[in-house]
Structure formats: structure tokens, C-alpha cells
Design a protein around this motif. Structure first.
Motif, PDB file in Angstrom:
ATOM      1  N   GLY A  72       2.013  -9.094   8.544  1.00 20.38           N
ATOM      2  CA  GLY A  72       1.614  -8.421   9.779  1.00 20.38           C
ATOM      3  C   GLY A  72       0.312  -8.939  10.367  1.00 20.38           C
ATOM      4  O   GLY A  72      -0.296  -9.892   9.877  1.00 20.38           O
ATOM      5  N   GLU A  73      -0.106  -8.291  11.441  1.00 22.87           N
ATOM      6  CA  GLU A  73      -1.329  -8.700  12.135  1.00 22.87           C
ATOM      7  C   GLU A  73      -2.570  -8.494  11.272  1.00 22.87           C
ATOM      8  O   GLU A  73      -3.555  -9.218  11.393  1.00 22.87           O
ATOM      9  CB  GLU A  73      -1.470  -7.913  13.443  1.00 22.87           C
ATOM     10  CG  GLU A  73      -0.353  -8.181  14.449  1.00 22.87           C
ATOM     11  CD  GLU A  73      -0.506  -7.361  15.705  1.00 22.87           C
ATOM     12  OE1 GLU A  73      -1.458  -6.544  15.757  1.00 22.87           O
ATOM     13  OE2 GLU A  73       0.319  -7.533  16.631  1.00 22.87           O
ATOM     14  N   GLU A  74      -2.530  -7.512  10.375  1.00 24.16           N
ATOM     15  CA  GLU A  74      -3.682  -7.220   9.542  1.00 24.16           C
ATOM     16  C   GLU A  74      -3.716  -8.072   8.273  1.00 24.16           C
ATOM     17  O   GLU A  74      -4.629  -7.931   7.451  1.00 24.16           O
ATOM     18  CB  GLU A  74      -3.686  -5.741   9.173  1.00 24.16           C
ATOM     19  CG  GLU A  74      -3.798  -4.828  10.395  1.00 24.16           C
ATOM     20  CD  GLU A  74      -3.753  -3.359   9.995  1.00 24.16           C
ATOM     21  OE1 GLU A  74      -3.700  -3.064   8.777  1.00 24.16           O
ATOM     22  OE2 GLU A  74      -3.783  -2.511  10.896  1.00 24.16           O
ATOM     23  N   LYS A  75      -2.699  -8.950   8.082  1.00 26.98           N
ATOM     24  CA  LYS A  75      -2.646  -9.861   6.934  1.00 26.98           C
ATOM     25  C   LYS A  75      -2.744  -9.097   5.610  1.00 26.98           C
ATOM     26  O   LYS A  75      -3.555  -9.414   4.738  1.00 26.98           O
ATOM     27  CB  LYS A  75      -3.760 -10.911   7.018  1.00 26.98           C
ATOM     28  CG  LYS A  75      -3.815 -11.679   8.320  1.00 26.98           C
ATOM     29  CD  LYS A  75      -2.521 -12.462   8.568  1.00 26.98           C
ATOM     30  CE  LYS A  75      -2.603 -13.259   9.879  1.00 26.98           C
ATOM     31  NZ  LYS A  75      -1.318 -13.955  10.166  1.00 26.98           N
ATOM     32  N   LEU A  76      -1.891  -8.103   5.452  1.00 28.75           N
ATOM     33  CA  LEU A  76      -1.930  -7.265   4.262  1.00 28.75           C
ATOM     34  C   LEU A  76      -1.168  -7.914   3.108  1.00 28.75           C
ATOM     35  O   LEU A  76      -0.189  -8.644   3.317  1.00 28.75           O
ATOM     36  CB  LEU A  76      -1.316  -5.901   4.569  1.00 28.75           C
ATOM     37  CG  LEU A  76      -1.984  -5.076   5.673  1.00 28.75           C
ATOM     38  CD1 LEU A  76      -1.176  -3.812   5.927  1.00 28.75           C
ATOM     39  CD2 LEU A  76      -3.414  -4.737   5.305  1.00 28.75           C
ATOM     40  N   SER A  77      -1.603  -7.631   1.898  1.00 28.38           N
ATOM     41  CA  SER A  77      -0.876  -8.095   0.720  1.00 28.38           C
ATOM     42  C   SER A  77       0.329  -7.183   0.488  1.00 28.38           C
ATOM     43  O   SER A  77       0.440  -6.093   1.068  1.00 28.38           O
ATOM     44  CB  SER A  77      -1.784  -8.076  -0.510  1.00 28.38           C
ATOM     45  OG  SER A  77      -2.131  -6.741  -0.844  1.00 28.38           O
ATOM     46  N   ILE A  78       1.226  -7.625  -0.390  1.00 28.61           N
ATOM     47  CA  ILE A  78       2.400  -6.802  -0.713  1.00 28.61           C
ATOM     48  C   ILE A  78       1.956  -5.467  -1.310  1.00 28.61           C
ATOM     49  O   ILE A  78       2.523  -4.416  -1.002  1.00 28.61           O
ATOM     50  CB  ILE A  78       3.325  -7.557  -1.692  1.00 28.61           C
ATOM     51  CG1 ILE A  78       3.903  -8.803  -1.012  1.00 28.61           C
ATOM     52  CG2 ILE A  78       4.450  -6.648  -2.188  1.00 28.61           C
ATOM     53  CD1 ILE A  78       4.735  -9.667  -1.929  1.00 28.61           C
ATOM     54  N   ALA A  79       0.933  -5.506  -2.159  1.00 31.43           N
ATOM     55  CA  ALA A  79       0.434  -4.269  -2.774  1.00 31.43           C
ATOM     56  C   ALA A  79      -0.067  -3.289  -1.724  1.00 31.43           C
ATOM     57  O   ALA A  79       0.202  -2.082  -1.804  1.00 31.43           O
ATOM     58  CB  ALA A  79      -0.685  -4.604  -3.759  1.00 31.43           C
ATOM     59  N   ASN A  96      -6.288  -2.711  -7.030  1.00 32.90           N
ATOM     60  CA  ASN A  96      -6.563  -4.146  -7.156  1.00 32.90           C
ATOM     61  C   ASN A  96      -5.655  -4.817  -8.183  1.00 32.90           C
ATOM     62  O   ASN A  96      -5.811  -5.990  -8.486  1.00 32.90           O
ATOM     63  CB  ASN A  96      -8.029  -4.359  -7.550  1.00 32.90           C
ATOM     64  CG  ASN A  96      -8.982  -3.795  -6.510  1.00 32.90           C
ATOM     65  OD1 ASN A  96      -8.819  -4.033  -5.321  1.00 32.90           O
ATOM     66  ND2 ASN A  96      -9.966  -3.025  -6.963  1.00 32.90           N
ATOM     67  N   GLY A  97      -4.707  -4.041  -8.739  1.00 31.46           N
ATOM     68  CA  GLY A  97      -3.746  -4.604  -9.686  1.00 31.46           C
ATOM     69  C   GLY A  97      -4.215  -4.592 -11.123  1.00 31.46           C
ATOM     70  O   GLY A  97      -3.555  -5.163 -12.002  1.00 31.46           O
ATOM     71  N   MET A 101       7.968   1.362  -8.424  1.00 31.70           N
ATOM     72  CA  MET A 101       7.144   0.996  -7.275  1.00 31.70           C
ATOM     73  C   MET A 101       5.661   0.930  -7.635  1.00 31.70           C
ATOM     74  O   MET A 101       4.884   0.247  -6.967  1.00 31.70           O
ATOM     75  CB  MET A 101       7.366   1.996  -6.141  1.00 31.70           C
ATOM     76  CG  MET A 101       6.971   1.461  -4.773  1.00 31.70           C
ATOM     77  SD  MET A 101       7.570   2.523  -3.451  1.00 31.70           S
ATOM     78  CE  MET A 101       6.834   1.702  -2.031  1.00 31.70           C
ATOM     79  N   THR A 102       5.254   1.608  -8.709  1.00 29.94           N
ATOM     80  CA  THR A 102       3.867   1.539  -9.157  1.00 29.94           C
ATOM     81  C   THR A 102       3.467   0.107  -9.499  1.00 29.94           C
ATOM     82  O   THR A 102       2.309  -0.291  -9.317  1.00 29.94           O
ATOM     83  CB  THR A 102       3.676   2.446 -10.390  1.00 29.94           C
ATOM     84  OG1 THR A 102       4.078   3.766 -10.064  1.00 29.94           O
ATOM     85  CG2 THR A 102       2.229   2.469 -10.837  1.00 29.94           C
ATOM     86  N   LEU A 103       4.439  -0.693  -9.965  1.00 35.83           N
ATOM     87  CA  LEU A 103       4.159  -2.081 -10.332  1.00 35.83           C
ATOM     88  C   LEU A 103       3.793  -2.941  -9.122  1.00 35.83           C
ATOM     89  O   LEU A 103       3.223  -4.025  -9.286  1.00 35.83           O
ATOM     90  CB  LEU A 103       5.370  -2.687 -11.053  1.00 35.83           C
ATOM     91  CG  LEU A 103       5.775  -2.036 -12.375  1.00 35.83           C
ATOM     92  CD1 LEU A 103       6.990  -2.732 -12.949  1.00 35.83           C
ATOM     93  CD2 LEU A 103       4.619  -2.068 -13.373  1.00 35.83           C
ATOM     94  N   PHE A 104       4.119  -2.473  -7.922  1.00 36.68           N
ATOM     95  CA  PHE A 104       3.789  -3.238  -6.722  1.00 36.68           C
ATOM     96  C   PHE A 104       2.276  -3.353  -6.533  1.00 36.68           C
ATOM     97  O   PHE A 104       1.812  -4.203  -5.785  1.00 36.68           O
ATOM     98  CB  PHE A 104       4.433  -2.596  -5.491  1.00 36.68           C
ATOM     99  CG  PHE A 104       5.883  -2.930  -5.304  1.00 36.68           C
ATOM    100  CD1 PHE A 104       6.335  -3.570  -4.172  1.00 36.68           C
ATOM    101  CD2 PHE A 104       6.814  -2.606  -6.282  1.00 36.68           C
ATOM    102  CE1 PHE A 104       7.674  -3.886  -4.001  1.00 36.68           C
ATOM    103  CE2 PHE A 104       8.151  -2.905  -6.127  1.00 36.68           C
ATOM    104  CZ  PHE A 104       8.581  -3.547  -4.987  1.00 36.68           C
TER     105      PHE A 104
END
Length: 449
Positions: A292-299, A237-238, A280-283
Motif C-alpha cells: 500500500g501507500e504506507e509501505k506496511l509490512s505483512i505483520a 516486532n516479531g 494468525m498470531t504467527l503473522f
């Protein structure tokens, strides 16, 4: 034309220049008198020659030239004379309109000379295009993107070759040995023994969420965790979570902690879920986007990419196209400069602290732009985020910032310095001529200062 702002000393000098310019213009021309005098001398010489006395012309030693005395006024007197007769003076008023235009044309010529020094020619552009296209071709046909198969992760031929080399360098028995030797407090794979819950932590993703496992950040956060007995992570969740998991080791130095981090990374790099790509951990903190179709976040997309094999080993294979550009452009730049007659020191394709090479920087920027653009097209047509060449985009970002800094800040300053240097050279030449003239004058006159 706008009005310049002059300092008080500059105003004084402008008044003096204007005052003496007016004095010089007020002196009547002696051209007519010189012409009459020369005609008289020529007539007299002809008369003497007619009388047979031509041999005495110019040989009479009885007349001795006497030195005249000239008193040079002090600067204070000169300044007072100019201030009495002049108001504030704009230096441009000393020039005619044609002279002002000529001066501006000369300054433009100097600026164009500077631009020409750093301008790319056809050969330079050919090198940039060839390097960019070659790197893009290697990325498309040899690097590919990772896919999970029955035999493990597979990608392009170059990426597969890289993974084979990792397998040869760090086999399974070596991994077990390293794991026993380089234990660290930030290697928790579940929340079972943790005081604070880390959402997303699991045997599959614990290296992705742990900052100590990042190939770059690990040498900061991993060292900190080892010396303090802590576990620092970014959950899915960041949220950044740092917690105590044990006692700090007694007597361990920072250098020993760095060695411990390196050894632990070595034990993890060739596992099925190895180290993430650098930074990449910072992502995990990029909790926005609708991809995409699932509306995913960058993380979420980045986490899924890691699960599919987008790890440090794949990052190494992605780095090869970027390295190709660096090698091709830099070596070509050096060879071309040497053939153009430059010294080896001036042709070394590396930016120094005080000796920048803007042309080299621009060539690298163009090549990485081409390669990144092709990679962007690859991602667009495949609709697969695994096709992203992370290393190439990092290089493109780096050179974009450098190019922007050069265009907006460094280039104007260096161009002004170049023009000022050329003007200074001309002024020094004029100063030498004035000194020579003054020395000649002192031979004929008695100067009182």
C-alpha cells in the motif's frame, strides 16, 4: 539406446538365454520334411484304401510307443556352457528391432491405461467448476469483509448471521461467568505487571499477541503457560517472549490445563476484540513487505486486519465456502462412482492411509484453485486485505502441496507398480502354460533330473 546395468545373477541368466536362443536358431527347419512325410502318409493311406484295407488304418495295436529318456542338465552345467560361448549379453539383443518397438508400444499402452483410470472426464470437470464458482459467489455476496459500524462489526449476510449465533450462544453474562471460572496466566492486557516488555501489548491487541489465545496454537502454548505459570507472546516486532508471571498450579494435569484453555477461549471468542483467526498470531513474525501507500509490512497489515474485525468469528464464516467445495465435490464423486458400477467401499470420498483417491484429490485441487483465483481477483479490485479468504487460501495451499506430491512422486511410482502388476499377471499366465506343457511332456518321456 543406453546400456542397462545388470547384476551378476542377471548377467548369468542373459548369457543362458542368449546361448539357447542361438541354439534354437541354428536348428534347421523341418517344415519341408514334414510336408514330404505328410504327402507320403496320405499316398499310403490312399493305396491301402484302394486295396480294401482302409479299415485297418490307425487300428494296428501291435506297435507300442516306447518312452524316450531325456536327461535334464543341472543349472550349473547350463551356466557353464553359456559362459564359455558368450561374453556379457544385453537382454535387448535377443529381440529384433521390430520386437523392441512392439514391446515399448505395449508398455506405453499400459501406462496410458493407468492414466485413463485417473483422468478426469467432462462430468468431473463440470463438478469442479460448479463447486469452485458457487463457493466464490458465496464468498463475494454472502461472506463479504468486516467493517466497523456504530452497531459493531458488520460484513456480508452470512458473516453477520454467524456473529448473531455467537451472541445467542455466549451472551455478556455468560462471558463474565466464564472469565471468573477460567483464569489463565497468559491473559495480561498491559505490560504493567510483566518483567519483560512486550511491544504492542494492549487491551485491544493482547489476544492477538498471546500465543495462548490462538485457536490452534493455544492448545500447545496455552497449556504450557498454565502448567508453568508463564506468559508466551510474539510482540509486534516479531520477537518471541516467554516469561514467568506466577507460580505453577499444584496438582493440575495436562487434561485439566487443556480444559482451562478451552474454557478461557470460550470466554474470549465473543468479546469486542475476540480471538484471532487460527495461526494468525504467527503473522507478527512476517516483518517484511511494502504494502500500500504506507509501505506496511505483512505483520502490520495483519495486525490492522485484526483491529478491523478479521477475527475467529469471521474466520468461521469464511470457512463456509471452503466447506461447500468439500461437500459438493466429495458427494458428487461418490454418486458418480456408484453410478459407474463401483462398490460403495471404493466410492467413499475419503483418502485412506493405503487407499489413495487421486481423481478426488485432483477435483478438489481444481475447485479450490478456481475459488482462490476469484478471491484473488476480489482482493485486487477492492484493494482491501480484509477481502482475503484466509481459510480458502489455506485449503488451496494444502491441496497444491498434495497435487505436487502426486504429480512428481506418487503418480510415477503408482504407474510403475500398475505396469509391473500387469506384466506379472502375464508372466504368471505364461508360467502356467509352461507348467502344463512340461506336464504333458513328462507323460511321453522319462525325465532324469
Amino acid at each position: 539406446m543406453g546400456k542397462f546395468k545388470y547384476s551378476e545373477p542377471e548377467k548369468e541368466i542373459n548369457k543362458v538365454l542368449k546361448h539357447h536362443d542361438d541354439l534354437l536358431k541354428s536348428i534347421p527347419s523341418l517344415d519341408a520334411d514334414h510336408t514330404t512325410m505328410n504327402e507320403s502318409i496320405a499316398s499310403s493311406e490312399a493305396l491301402l484304401k484302394g486295396l480294401g484295407l482302409g479299415h485297418k488304418i490307425g487300428h494296428d495295436k501291435s506297435i507300442q510307443k516306447q518312452k524316450k529318456t531325456i536327461q535334464i542338465p543341472s543349472w550349473e552345467d547350463v551356466r557353464k556352457d553359456a559362459s564359455i560361448s558368450q561374453e556379457d549379453v544385453d537382454l535387448r539383443s535377443l529381440f529384433t528391432e521390430e520386437e523392441l518397438v512392439s514391446n515399448e508400444r505395449y508398455l506405453k499402452h499400459l501406462r496410458d491405461d493407468f492414466n485413463h483410470i485417473h483422468r478426469l472426464d467432462a462430468v468431473d470437470y463440470s463438478i469442479c467448476v460448479a463447486a469452485g464458482i458457487l463457493a466464490a459467489a458465496v464468498d463475494i455476496f454472502l461472506v463479504g469483509f468486516p467493517e466497523k459500524t456504530k452497531n459493531g462489526i458488520s460484513a456480508g449476510p452470512l458473516s453477520n448471521y454467524m456473529r448473531e449465533k455467537f451472541d445467542e450462544a455466549i451472551p455478556a453474562d455468560k462471558i463474565k461467568q466464564l472469565e471468573r471460572q477460567f483464569k489463565v496466566p497468559y491473559d495480561a492486557s498491559t505490560n504493567y505487571h510483566l518483567n519483560e516488555y512486550v511491544d504492542g501489548l494492549s487491551s485491544w491487541f493482547h489476544r492477538y499477541h498471546s500465543l495462548g489465545h490462538d485457536p490452534i496454537l493455544g492448545f500447545i502454548f496455552g497449556v504450557f503457560d498454565i502448567l508453568n505459570g508463564r506468559f508466551t507472546a510474539i510482540d509486534k516486532n516479531g520477537k518471541i517472549i516467554s516469561q514467568l508471571v506466577g507460580d505453577a498450579p499444584e496438582g493440575m494435569t495436562i487434561f485439566q490445563a487443556i480444559g482451562q484453555v478451552f474454557g478461557h477461549m470460550k470466554s474470549d471468542v465473543n468479546t469486542s476484540m475476540g480471538l484471532p483467526a487460527p495461526m494468525m498470531t504467527l503473522f507478527n513474525m512476517l516483518q517484511f513487505g511494502s504494502i500500500g501507500e504506507e509501505k506496511l509490512s505483512i505483520a502490520e497489515v495483519a495486525r490492522g486486519m485484526y483491529a478491523e474485525g478479521y477475527d475467529f468469528k469471521h474466520f468461521c464464516s469464511m470457512s463456509i465456502p471452503t466447506m461447500l467445495i468439500e461437500v459438493i465435490v466429495r458427494v458428487s464423486y461418490c454418486i458418480k462412482r456408484l453410478k459407474e458400477g463401483h462398490r460403495l467401499k471404493e466410492s467413499i470420498p475419503i483418502n485412506g492411509i493405503r487407499r489413495k483417491k487421486p481423481k478426488l484429490q485432483t477435483m478438489l485441487f481444481i475447485s479450490h484453485t478456481i475459488s482462490s483465483a476469484v478471491n484473488g481477483g476480489k482482493v485486487y479490485f477492492t484493494q482491501n486485505p480484509l477481502a482475503i479468504n484466509y481459510k480458502e487460501w489455506l485449503a488451496f495451499a494444502k491441496y497444491s502441496i498434495s497435487q505436487m506430491k502426486w504429480s512428481l512422486y506418487e503418480k510415477p511410482n503408482l504407474r510403475n507398480a500398475y505396469v509391473d502388476g500387469k506384466l506379472k499377471e502375464e508372466w504368471e499366465s505364461l508360467h502356467l502354460m509352461i507348467n502344463d506343457t512340461w506336464a504333458s511332456m513328462e507323460r511321453d518321456y522319462i525325465v532324469i533330473k
